[in-house]
Design a protein around this motif. Structure first.
Motif, mmCIF file in Angstrom:
data_model
loop_
_atom_site.group_PDB
_atom_site.id
_atom_site.type_symbol
_atom_site.label_atom_id
_atom_site.label_comp_id
_atom_site.label_asym_id
_atom_site.label_seq_id
_atom_site.Cartn_x
_atom_site.Cartn_y
_atom_site.Cartn_z
ATOM 1 N N LYS A 1 1.720 -0.309 50.673
ATOM 2 C CA LYS A 1 0.158 -1.333 51.433
ATOM 3 C C LYS A 1 0.359 -0.408 53.099
ATOM 4 O O LYS A 1 -0.627 -0.312 53.476
ATOM 5 N N LYS A 2 1.623 -0.672 53.387
ATOM 6 C CA LYS A 2 1.973 -0.202 54.803
ATOM 7 C C LYS A 2 1.567 1.368 55.151
ATOM 8 O O LYS A 2 1.019 1.923 55.956
ATOM 9 N N ASN A 3 2.069 2.254 54.203
ATOM 10 C CA ASN A 3 2.472 3.571 54.444
ATOM 11 C C ASN A 3 1.872 4.553 53.315
ATOM 12 O O ASN A 3 1.628 5.828 53.591
ATOM 13 N N GLY A 4 1.526 4.137 52.424
ATOM 14 C CA GLY A 4 0.953 4.796 51.226
ATOM 15 C C GLY A 4 1.996 5.616 50.443
ATOM 16 O O GLY A 4 1.741 6.564 49.556
ATOM 17 N N TYR A 5 3.350 5.189 50.674
ATOM 18 C CA TYR A 5 4.379 5.876 49.784
ATOM 19 C C TYR A 5 5.533 4.833 50.026
ATOM 20 O O TYR A 5 5.481 3.691 50.763
ATOM 21 N N PHE A 6 6.564 5.036 48.995
ATOM 22 C CA PHE A 6 7.764 4.019 49.133
ATOM 23 C C PHE A 6 9.008 5.146 48.766
ATOM 24 O O PHE A 6 8.749 6.036 48.381
ATOM 25 N N ASN A 7 10.085 4.473 49.106
ATOM 26 C CA ASN A 7 11.486 5.148 49.019
ATOM 27 C C ASN A 7 12.165 4.434 47.656
ATOM 28 O O ASN A 7 12.233 3.139 47.695
ATOM 29 N N MET A 8 12.709 5.257 47.000
ATOM 30 C CA MET A 8 13.484 4.740 45.743
ATOM 31 C C MET A 8 14.629 5.578 45.674
ATOM 32 O O MET A 8 14.602 6.809 45.541
ATOM 33 N N LEU A 9 15.790 4.872 45.502
ATOM 34 C CA LEU A 9 17.086 5.615 45.297
ATOM 35 C C LEU A 9 17.097 6.752 46.348
ATOM 36 O O LEU A 9 17.447 6.527 47.616
ATOM 37 N N ASP A 10 17.426 8.225 45.993
ATOM 38 C CA ASP A 10 17.577 9.007 46.846
ATOM 39 C C ASP A 10 16.298 9.716 47.137
ATOM 40 O O ASP A 10 16.321 10.956 47.550
ATOM 41 N N ILE A 11 15.136 9.483 46.631
ATOM 42 C CA ILE A 11 14.024 9.915 46.618
ATOM 43 C C ILE A 11 13.035 9.325 47.952
ATOM 44 O O ILE A 11 12.936 8.208 47.917
ATOM 45 N N SER A 12 12.700 10.176 48.845
ATOM 46 C CA SER A 12 12.053 9.733 49.735
ATOM 47 C C SER A 12 10.448 9.927 49.858
ATOM 48 O O SER A 12 10.148 10.650 49.246
ATOM 49 N N ASN A 13 9.464 9.009 50.478
ATOM 50 C CA ASN A 13 8.349 9.296 50.442
ATOM 51 C C ASN A 13 7.652 9.277 49.260
ATOM 52 O O ASN A 13 7.099 10.535 49.044
ATOM 53 N N VAL A 14 7.782 8.888 48.160
ATOM 54 C CA VAL A 14 7.083 8.866 47.019
ATOM 55 C C VAL A 14 5.551 8.525 47.203
ATOM 56 O O VAL A 14 5.539 7.152 47.301
ATOM 57 N N ASN A 15 4.793 9.310 46.965
ATOM 58 C CA ASN A 15 3.273 8.871 47.366
ATOM 59 C C ASN A 15 2.819 8.258 46.348
ATOM 60 O O ASN A 15 3.061 8.379 44.977
ATOM 61 N N ALA A 16 2.200 6.948 46.442
ATOM 62 C CA ALA A 16 1.749 5.948 45.535
ATOM 63 C C ALA A 16 0.371 5.217 46.124
ATOM 64 O O ALA A 16 0.079 5.389 47.179
ATOM 65 N N GLN A 17 -0.361 4.806 45.159
ATOM 66 C CA GLN A 17 -1.492 3.987 45.483
ATOM 67 C C GLN A 17 -1.402 2.461 44.658
ATOM 68 O O GLN A 17 -0.896 2.470 43.550
ATOM 69 N N LEU A 18 -1.925 1.406 45.241
ATOM 70 C CA LEU A 18 -2.090 0.116 44.576
ATOM 71 C C LEU A 18 -3.392 0.030 44.052
ATOM 72 O O LEU A 18 -4.430 0.361 44.776
ATOM 73 N N SER A 19 -3.533 -0.659 43.081
ATOM 74 C CA SER A 19 -5.053 -1.227 42.477
ATOM 75 C C SER A 19 -5.359 -2.115 43.629
ATOM 76 O O SER A 19 -4.597 -2.658 44.178
ATOM 77 N N ASP A 20 -6.820 -2.436 43.372
ATOM 78 C CA ASP A 20 -7.289 -3.445 44.354
ATOM 79 C C ASP A 20 -6.736 -4.931 44.209
ATOM 80 O O ASP A 20 -6.260 -5.357 45.247
ATOM 81 N N ASN A 21 -6.277 -5.083 42.958
ATOM 82 C CA ASN A 21 -5.607 -6.428 42.578
ATOM 83 C C ASN A 21 -4.028 -6.408 42.957
ATOM 84 O O ASN A 21 -3.548 -7.352 42.855
ATOM 85 N N GLU A 22 -3.760 -5.291 43.323
ATOM 86 C CA GLU A 22 -2.144 -5.053 43.606
ATOM 87 C C GLU A 22 -1.049 -5.264 42.526
ATOM 88 O O GLU A 22 -0.044 -5.671 42.901
ATOM 89 N N LYS A 23 -1.806 -5.296 41.422
ATOM 90 C CA LYS A 23 -0.901 -5.493 40.245
ATOM 91 C C LYS A 23 -0.357 -4.565 39.651
ATOM 92 O O LYS A 23 0.536 -4.404 38.844
ATOM 93 N N TYR A 24 -1.155 -3.163 39.853
ATOM 94 C CA TYR A 24 -0.516 -1.801 39.450
ATOM 95 C C TYR A 24 -0.109 -0.963 40.518
ATOM 96 O O TYR A 24 -1.172 -0.958 41.522
#
Length: 166
Positions: free
Chosen positions: A110-133
């Motif tokens: 929501k804040k950045n348009g990406y998240f960090n996971m394990l050793d992977i930085s800046n995984v670009n992602a998008q949320l659905s309008d209801n933030e369920k997906y």
């Protein structure tokens, strides 16, 4: 000196070959392919059925390890297009029961348009309008200064349906 260089080159070559051989025997992902009709989670199944009806995704996906980001399910589609493939991952969250990982991922996206996971930085992602997906869309040909029109059109159609998923 010349003989010494040859020995070093042979040792390095043997090391590189051994490294590649080790990669070939490394444990493979325990993910498996599943048909859309076999997916148990009703919400994400409805999303995939809609995307498949419009021929935007194939009729089967790879079951992903969704626990890492706190999702209740996750699937990856490989979409074959002329000139290359796109990899699209979808994850579903139980909004009434989010664990700390899920809360962190959702807040970062929501804040950045990406998240960090394990050793992977800046995984670009998008949320659905209801933030369920959550969707991760990887297709270099649909982005940049000169995107391929077929790739971009498919990405735009998938995104439009994804955003409205219930």
């Amino acid at each position: 000196m010349k003989k010494f260089k040859k020995i070093i080159a042979l040792v390095l070559a043997a090391f590189i070959i051994a490294s590649f051989a080790g990669c070939a025997t490394a444990p493979q992902s325990q993910s498996e392919t599943v048909k859309i009709t076999e997916i148990k989670e009703a919400g994400i199944k409805a999303l995939f059925t809609s995307l498949n009806k419009d021929k935007l995704v194939p009729d089967s996906a790879t079951d992903m390890q969704n626990e890492v980001i706190g999702a209740i399910s996750g699937y990856r589609f490989t979409i074959e297009l002329e000139g290359g493939n796109a990899l699209v991952e979808f994850y579903e969250f139980d909004k009434d029961n989010l664990n700390d990982s899920a809360k962190r991922v959702i807040n970062e996206v929501k804040k950045n348009g990406y998240f960090n996971m394990l050793d992977i930085s800046n995984v670009n992602a998008q949320l659905s309008d209801n933030e369920k997906y959550l969707m991760i869309y990887n297709d270099a040909k649909s982005e940049g200064d000169n995107p391929d029109s077929a790739h971009k059109e498919r990405r735009d159609k998938i995104t439009k349906i994804f955003l409205k998923a219930e």
